[in-house]
Design an enzyme around this catalytic site. Structure first.
Site, short mmCIF file in Angstrom:
data_model
loop_
_atom_site.label_atom_id
_atom_site.label_comp_id
_atom_site.label_asym_id
_atom_site.label_seq_id
_atom_site.Cartn_x
_atom_site.Cartn_y
_atom_site.Cartn_z
N LYS A 84 41.37 27.76 -64.31
CA LYS A 84 40.21 28.64 -64.36
C LYS A 84 39.91 28.68 -66.08
O LYS A 84 38.56 28.54 -66.26
CB LYS A 84 40.56 29.97 -63.93
N LYS A 129 41.33 18.60 -55.35
CA LYS A 129 41.66 19.43 -54.04
C LYS A 129 40.53 19.85 -53.16
O LYS A 129 39.63 20.20 -53.91
CB LYS A 129 42.81 20.51 -54.49
N LYS A 178 38.27 25.78 -50.44
CA LYS A 178 37.07 26.54 -50.18
C LYS A 178 36.00 26.81 -51.21
O LYS A 178 34.68 27.06 -50.67
CB LYS A 178 37.57 27.93 -49.58
P1 TYM Z 1 45.69 29.15 -50.25
O1 TYM Z 1 45.08 30.26 -49.32
O2 TYM Z 1 45.12 28.78 -51.27
O3 TYM Z 1 46.30 28.01 -49.51
C1 TYM Z 1 47.06 28.26 -47.96
C2 TYM Z 1 47.84 27.20 -47.93
O4 TYM Z 1 47.36 26.19 -47.70
C3 TYM Z 1 47.64 25.12 -48.65
N1 TYM Z 1 46.47 24.25 -49.11
C4 TYM Z 1 46.45 22.95 -49.08
N2 TYM Z 1 47.34 21.94 -48.84
C5 TYM Z 1 46.97 20.52 -48.71
N3 TYM Z 1 45.76 20.27 -49.36
C6 TYM Z 1 45.01 21.24 -49.55
N4 TYM Z 1 43.78 20.64 -50.05
C7 TYM Z 1 45.19 22.59 -49.49
N5 TYM Z 1 44.55 23.60 -49.84
C8 TYM Z 1 45.19 24.89 -49.49
C9 TYM Z 1 48.12 25.85 -49.93
O5 TYM Z 1 49.12 25.05 -50.49
C10 TYM Z 1 48.95 26.92 -49.13
O6 TYM Z 1 50.12 26.53 -48.66
N6 TYM Z 1 48.72 32.01 -53.04
C11 TYM Z 1 48.70 31.59 -51.60
C12 TYM Z 1 48.80 32.63 -50.54
C13 TYM Z 1 49.88 33.49 -50.65
C14 TYM Z 1 51.31 32.76 -50.02
C15 TYM Z 1 51.98 34.10 -50.51
C16 TYM Z 1 51.76 31.78 -49.53
C17 TYM Z 1 50.17 34.60 -50.72
N7 TYM Z 1 51.21 35.09 -50.89
C18 TYM Z 1 53.54 33.95 -50.10
C19 TYM Z 1 53.06 31.48 -49.36
C20 TYM Z 1 54.03 32.70 -49.67
C21 TYM Z 1 47.25 30.85 -51.63
O7 TYM Z 1 46.33 31.07 -52.29
O8 TYM Z 1 47.23 30.04 -50.84
#
Ligand code: TYM
Length: 328
Positions: free
Chosen positions: A111, A193, A196
């Site tokens: 970022k 990647k 969203k």
């Molecule tokens: P977030 O919401 O960005 O993504 C949720 C999960 O989806 C996976 N992911 C992907 N996997 C493969 N290809 C992609 N293009 C892709 N985009 C997203 C992410 O790796 C993730 O597993 N910080 C986390 C949410 C969170 C969390 C936690 C996860 C908060 N607390 C505790 C595990 C444990 C997040 O922003 O994920």
């Protein structure tokens, strides 16, 4: 039974990347592990969200968890803010994290490198809250996509630091990153990647995209001019990504798909990928429309919060006592 915990941050609609990299694995693991999954709503507001849109995205995300096959009888499903222990342990974790560690987080560095200004303090300390999300439940495994692995590694460092300072308290959580589908790339720029926050929507398939729209996005996905169907991630990243998507969703080896399409055109392969993706979207969406119009969601998260809080309360009480925050 070993315990698994994970979460998704629905700042927008859930994507095919979220599904392949995370959600689908939660469903696959729920029979074998004690599964705890939550909606990371506090993580959503590290930048401004329109309140009605946020409310809708949270509700949709829970409905999609269920529509994708998470079973509330097997998995504990809840909203992060319903268990206030997350925010409290998040603060304690922030007090144990060095600025240097946060400066090294790839998401933060990206970022800054993109020249994003107006980054909030919440965004900067977000890995501390994520560590709390995990450590409150002492899970054995944390299934995540590739981009979240670094945050789970920081969580391990913090657990280790806490245990050393105050005596053994936290289990070391292992990040669990699937071999196929851990990093699904954008369809219109396979060097990025799928996310969203993609500019425009062409590169990203949403779980609630109408299948016709999803098909269009796949048929116009960026490929290359090599013209040969093979696995060469470096020189044909777009093609590789499409094969990986189909492989993850159909449980077929990538090599097997390549074999079937050897000597054929990219158009034919794209049509196959679109068929596989649309079949999955249709299956998920038919369940989603049943759930979103019922009162299941409120009940699921109310029950989930009670179960989750029972665990979180115990951990936080122990932590506060060990740190010296209580006088008893
Ligand atoms: P977030 O919401 O960005 O993504 C949720 C999960 O989806 C996976 N992911 C992907 N996997 C493969 N290809 C992609 N293009 C892709 N985009 C997203 C992410 O790796 C993730 O597993 N910080 C986390 C949410 C969170 C969390 C936690 C996860 C908060 N607390 C505790 C595990 C444990 C997040 O922003 O994920």
């Amino acid at each position: 039974m070993k315990r698994m915990l994970s979460g998704i941050k629905p700042t927008g609609q859930l994507t095919l990347g979220n599904y392949i990299g995370a959600l689908r694995n939660f469903v696959n693991y729920q029979d074998e592990y004690e599964m705890i999954v939550f909606i990371a709503n506090l993580h959503c507001i590290t930048n401004y969200q329109d309140p009605p849109a946020l409310r809708k995205n949270l509700k949709d995300a829970i409905a999609l968890y269920l529509a994708c096959g998470l079973d509330p009888e097997k998995a504990t499903i809840f909203l992060q803010t319903d268990v206030h222990e997350h925010a409290e342990l998040g603060y304690i974790m922030a007090c144990m994290t060095y600025l240097g560690e946060l400066n090294r987080m790839t998401q933060f560095k990206d970022k800054v490198a993109k020249g994003e200004t107006n980054l909030s303090a919440g965004m900067y300390t977000y890995p501390c809250l994520m560590a709390a999300d995990i450590l409150l439940y002492n899970p054995d495994y944390v299934p995540v996509g590739d981009d979240q692995k670094q945050h789970v590694e920081l969580t391990r460092d913090l657990a280790h630091r806490f245990n050393n300072l105050y005596s053994e308290t936290f289990k070391m959580p292992e990040p669990l990153v699937a071999k196929v589908g851990a990093r699904i790339m954008s369809l219109d720029d396979p060097s990025k990647k799928m996310s969203k926050s993609d500019r425009g929507d062409k590169g990203c398939i949403y779980l609630l995209d109408d299948p016709k729209t999803a098909r269009k996005k796949i048929m116009s996905a960026v490929t290359d001019s090599v013209g040969i169907i093979q696995l060469d991630q470096k020189n044909q990243p777009g093609l590789y990504n499409l094969i990986e998507i189909a492989s993850a969703l159909s449980n077929r080896d990538m090599e097997d798909i390549v074999k079937e399409f050897k000597g054929k055109g990219y158009g034919e392969l794209k049509k196959y990928v679109a068929d596989v993706v649309c079949a999955e979207l249709e299956r998920i969406q038919s369940r989603y429309y049943e759930i979103i119009n019922s009162d299941t969601i409120e009940k699921v998260i109310a029950d989930g919060a009670i179960k989750a809080q029972r665990i979180a309360y115990k951990t936080l009480s122990k932590v506060k006592r060990k740190v010296g925050l209580e006088i008893r």
